[in-house]
Motif scaffolding. Structure first.
Motif, PDB file in Angstrom:
ATOM      1  N   SER A 167       1.143 -15.380  -4.751  1.00 51.98           N
ATOM      2  CA  SER A 167       1.091 -14.926  -3.372  1.00 51.98           C
ATOM      3  C   SER A 167       1.159 -13.472  -3.159  1.00 51.98           C
ATOM      4  O   SER A 167       0.595 -12.770  -2.459  1.00 51.98           O
ATOM      5  N   ALA A 168       1.828 -13.057  -4.039  1.00 55.45           N
ATOM      6  CA  ALA A 168       2.190 -11.484  -3.921  1.00 55.45           C
ATOM      7  C   ALA A 168       0.992 -10.935  -4.253  1.00 55.45           C
ATOM      8  O   ALA A 168       0.689  -9.571  -3.430  1.00 55.45           O
ATOM      9  N   VAL A 169       0.410 -11.219  -5.217  1.00 47.69           N
ATOM     10  CA  VAL A 169      -0.871 -10.244  -5.584  1.00 47.69           C
ATOM     11  C   VAL A 169      -2.100 -10.486  -4.327  1.00 47.69           C
ATOM     12  O   VAL A 169      -2.429  -9.434  -4.001  1.00 47.69           O
ATOM     13  N   LYS A 170      -2.136 -11.422  -3.855  1.00 45.00           N
ATOM     14  CA  LYS A 170      -3.132 -11.681  -2.698  1.00 45.00           C
ATOM     15  C   LYS A 170      -2.521 -10.695  -1.485  1.00 45.00           C
ATOM     16  O   LYS A 170      -3.431 -10.170  -1.044  1.00 45.00           O
ATOM     17  N   ARG A 171      -1.357 -10.814  -1.237  1.00 44.34           N
ATOM     18  CA  ARG A 171      -0.972  -9.966  -0.161  1.00 44.34           C
ATOM     19  C   ARG A 171      -0.964  -8.410  -0.609  1.00 44.34           C
ATOM     20  O   ARG A 171      -1.350  -7.640   0.326  1.00 44.34           O
ATOM     21  N   MET A 172      -0.836  -8.026  -1.672  1.00 45.90           N
ATOM     22  CA  MET A 172      -1.086  -6.596  -2.544  1.00 45.90           C
ATOM     23  C   MET A 172      -2.232  -6.391  -2.408  1.00 45.90           C
ATOM     24  O   MET A 172      -2.697  -5.139  -1.939  1.00 45.90           O
ATOM     25  N   ALA A 173      -3.316  -7.349  -2.374  1.00 40.99           N
ATOM     26  CA  ALA A 173      -4.669  -6.764  -2.189  1.00 40.99           C
ATOM     27  C   ALA A 173      -5.096  -6.384  -0.961  1.00 40.99           C
ATOM     28  O   ALA A 173      -6.203  -5.705  -0.730  1.00 40.99           O
ATOM     29  N   VAL A 174      -4.276  -6.604   0.035  1.00 42.44           N
ATOM     30  CA  VAL A 174      -4.431  -6.295   1.386  1.00 42.44           C
ATOM     31  C   VAL A 174      -3.741  -5.013   1.840  1.00 42.44           C
ATOM     32  O   VAL A 174      -3.883  -4.443   2.879  1.00 42.44           O
ATOM     33  N   VAL A 175      -2.573  -4.683   1.173  1.00 46.78           N
ATOM     34  CA  VAL A 175      -1.870  -3.620   1.555  1.00 46.78           C
ATOM     35  C   VAL A 175      -2.306  -2.280   1.831  1.00 46.78           C
ATOM     36  O   VAL A 175      -2.159  -1.556   2.479  1.00 46.78           O
ATOM     37  N   PRO A 176      -3.310  -1.953   0.934  1.00 43.35           N
ATOM     38  CA  PRO A 176      -3.936  -0.725   1.118  1.00 43.35           C
ATOM     39  C   PRO A 176      -4.749  -0.439   2.337  1.00 43.35           C
ATOM     40  O   PRO A 176      -4.801   0.617   3.031  1.00 43.35           O
ATOM     41  N   GLU A 177      -5.042  -1.659   2.993  1.00 36.45           N
ATOM     42  CA  GLU A 177      -5.708  -1.761   4.151  1.00 36.45           C
ATOM     43  C   GLU A 177      -4.648  -1.392   5.378  1.00 36.45           C
ATOM     44  O   GLU A 177      -4.926  -0.762   6.427  1.00 36.45           O
ATOM     45  N   VAL A 178      -3.480  -1.952   5.029  1.00 37.53           N
ATOM     46  CA  VAL A 178      -2.197  -1.390   5.953  1.00 37.53           C
ATOM     47  C   VAL A 178      -2.237   0.114   6.204  1.00 37.53           C
ATOM     48  O   VAL A 178      -2.210   0.616   7.356  1.00 37.53           O
ATOM     49  N   PHE A 179      -2.126   0.575   5.092  1.00 37.26           N
ATOM     50  CA  PHE A 179      -2.095   2.252   4.966  1.00 37.26           C
ATOM     51  C   PHE A 179      -3.404   2.868   5.656  1.00 37.26           C
ATOM     52  O   PHE A 179      -3.286   4.093   5.985  1.00 37.26           O
ATOM     53  N   ALA A 180      -4.614   2.276   5.376  1.00 41.03           N
ATOM     54  CA  ALA A 180      -5.847   2.835   5.792  1.00 41.03           C
ATOM     55  C   ALA A 180      -5.793   2.518   7.320  1.00 41.03           C
ATOM     56  O   ALA A 180      -6.495   3.580   7.941  1.00 41.03           O
ATOM     57  N   GLU A 231      -3.469  -4.571  -8.655  1.00 42.21           N
ATOM     58  CA  GLU A 231      -3.193  -4.599  -7.193  1.00 42.21           C
ATOM     59  C   GLU A 231      -1.878  -3.709  -7.108  1.00 42.21           C
ATOM     60  O   GLU A 231      -1.989  -2.642  -6.067  1.00 42.21           O
ATOM     61  N   GLN A 232      -1.114  -3.484  -8.027  1.00 40.94           N
ATOM     62  CA  GLN A 232       0.061  -2.521  -8.048  1.00 40.94           C
ATOM     63  C   GLN A 232      -0.257  -1.214  -8.180  1.00 40.94           C
ATOM     64  O   GLN A 232       0.124  -0.216  -7.249  1.00 40.94           O
TER      65      GLN A 232
END
Length: 595
Positions: A167-180, A231-232
């Protein structure tokens, strides 16, 4: 926070508890009677609540994880402009639909309370999205998404570590979008908030660079570890890009005002805390209460050590503390002593023999907390235990650093902190809230009740004789008063920073001069006040609970007892205190006249 993985969030909610409740006696804990068939208004409210919660959790996967529902653990939403716009439209539509779908007047009192809480929940979220606009003003909002989304997945063992890692890996895949998404949304934040973000981002980076790999190290799946590392790397690159944006772009143009203004503040208090009292009246009470408490602080310090400066007396008490290796055992013994006092004195019913587990604060959050209570979400099915965390000193620290750290757990402060966090504070409150059938009151609470209750119990326990008499109780009382002064300073700072033009520098002086705090702690408290306008909730909630207790004494007369009052108060969860007041004393009860 998952052994339970339903095909839909709604299915889980329906299995775990009924939507709302029928009226029941508020004052005593009794065996439940046969529940009558729900009325048409109750059926309508239940259906409305169920539909909203399913949609709420779909739109806010982090809220679902926190609540103990894990169908959305691998998802991350709510930070994109189009999602915010959709959320605002949805909330306005639900708010408009509620009175046409549910006849409030036909509901019994507890369901009417749920109706009011839900209505104000909509109003508060609309106010945040449309007026406060943290997503536009506060760069820390995006760090909150990035940190909270993964921290939730390592904080509790609700599922096998491998599942939580996926689940963390899936969320991490979206995190760069947060900062974008952040640069286009952030307009003109206060300079102080951008400076705070530059400090906070170090913790976010450490979470991704060190804490997550440490937490997931035991997982043996090589492909999963490879996906995590991929993803990290992307997340760390995005975080580093955000640091450059904050420093080089946003900071030079951060000229905004942190104050939300009196009208918005008044609305926040009404929607979140049920308080409609004027700002002037609230400030007048705060000034009077702070003066009274300061006088009491000086009086108690004078009894302990005549002729000494009060703050010197207070600081000297910090020298009497357990050795670091004995911290957990000392805390456990303190909890048992407090718990037994509650039972012996019949102060409140403790509705479970299950103890809060005392443990050292996890390594990845020790920089953020001295003491905390970690409880499961209201719908958690597996990781239901509660942890009372205490933070040991870093083994690498000097003897002086260790002594300063351990002074927080001195023999007169540790009981007060434990009263607030565990017995009869947040842990007992958690045990009672878990018994409530109402989904609304298990999920949507108020800070003024939750934190007000914790602060109220600190004084109440000493008033009821905890600690005995003589020098021992004076030392406990001095610590209780020092903590109360800090909360009163928050009360005054929150109101004044946002409605009366107080500057950050003036807030720092307030904490130093009126709450006797060191410069570094005063700065931390003042910084928090600029972005957490309603951190007045501690003192505000205590104020309202003390007033409610006096009203109950008058109304109940010879039938009043402290245990009856406390059981009645916590039996409703942690809604705004005015709603608790209506449930205890009736809708037609006159408000206090001494405000």
């Amino acid at each position: 926070m998952n052994a339970l993985r339903p095909t839909s969030v709604l299915a889980a909610l329906l299995l775990l508890s009924p939507g709302c409740t029928t009226s029941r006696p508020a004052a005593r804990v009794e065996s439940p009677a046969v529940t009558p068939a729900p009325s048409s208004a109750q059926v309508a409210l239940r259906a409305f609540v169920d539909a909203h919660l399913e949609e709420h959790f779909r739109r806010s996967p982090m809220s679902a994880t926190y609540a103990g529902l894990h169908a959305h653990d691998g998802e991350l939403r709510g930070f994109r402009p189009e999602e915010r716009a959709s959320d605002l439209t949805y909330l306005k539509a639900r708010l408009a639909a509620l009175p046409s779908v549910v006849d409030r007047a036909a509901l019994p009192p507890e369901d009417r309370a749920d109706y009011d809480i839900l209505e104000n929940h909509f109003r508060a979220r609309i106010l945040e999205l449309e007026v406060v606009r943290s997503w536009e003003r506060n760069p820390n909002a995006y760090l909150g998404f990035a940190s909270g989304s993964v921290f939730q997945l390592i904080n509790r063992d609700f599922a096998p570590l491998e599942d939580r890692m996926r689940s963390a890996v899936k969320r991490m895949a979206v995190v760069p979008e947060v900062f974008a998404a952040a640069p286009a949304s952030l307009q003109n934040p206060p300079k102080l908030w951008t400076e705070i973000a530059l400090e906070q981002v170090k913790g976010t980076r450490a979470l991704y660079a060190q804490t997550l790999p440490q937490a997931f190290a035991p997982v043996k799946d090589a492909a999963l570890q490879e996906a995590f590392q991929r993803e990290q790397a992307r997340c760390l690159e995005a975080i580093d890009g955000y640091i450059r944006f904050l420093k080089d772009d946003l900071l030079p143009r951060s000229n905004g005002d942190f104050a939300i203004g009196e009208e918005t503040y008044r609305q926040k208090l009404q929607y979140e805390e049920g308080v409609t009292e004027s700002i002037d009246s609230l400030l007048a009470w705060g000034r009077s209460e702070m003066k009274r408490t300061q006088e009491q602080f000086r009086e108690v310090a004078g009894r302990i050590a005549p002729g000494k400066a009060p703050m010197d007396v207070y600081r000297e008490l910090g020298r009497e503390h357990p050795a670091p290796a004995e911290l957990v055992a000392t805390t456990e013994a303190t909890l048992e002593e407090i718990r037994q006092f509650l039972i012996d004195r019949r102060i409140i019913t403790v509705p479970s023999e299950v103890r809060a587990k005392v443990a050292e604060t996890p390594a990845f959050s020790r920089a953020l907390s001295f003491a905390s209570m970690s409880t499961a979400g209201p719908f958690e099915a597996k990781a239901t235990e509660a942890y009372y965390y205490v933070t040991p000193p870093d083994p690498a620290w000097s003897a002086e650093q260790t002594a300063q750290h351990m002074s927080f757990y001195n023999r007169y402060a540790l009981p007060i902190v434990s009263i607030h966090e565990a017995y009869p504070g947040h842990y007992v409150q958690f045990l009672w809230t878990n018994r409530i059938p109402s989904k609304v009151r298990r999920l949507f609470g108020s800070g003024s009740f939750s934190e007000g209750w914790g602060l109220y119990t600190e004084q109440m326990m000493l008033d009821e004789g905890y600690g005995g008499t003589g020098p021992q109780v004076d030392r406990l009382r001095l610590n209780q008063l020092a903590l109360y002064l800090q909360r009163l300073a928050r009360y005054m700072a929150g109101l004044s920073l946002h409605t009366r033009g107080m500057t950050y520098a003036q807030a720092v002086r307030l904490f130093e001069e009126e709450a006797y705090m060191t410069r570094i702690n005063a700065e931390r408290e003042a910084r928090r006040g600029t972005s957490d306008p309603t951190y007045l909730v501690y003192a505000l909630g205590k104020k309202m609970l003390m007033e409610l207790r006096e009203e109950a004494k008058v109304k109940w007369g010879k039938d009043f007892s402290l245990q009856r009052f406390h059981d009645a108060v916590v039996s409703h969860g942690y809604p705004p205190v005015p709603i608790v007041r209506q449930l205890l004393l009736g809708e037609d009860a006159a408000p206090p006249t001494s405000r």
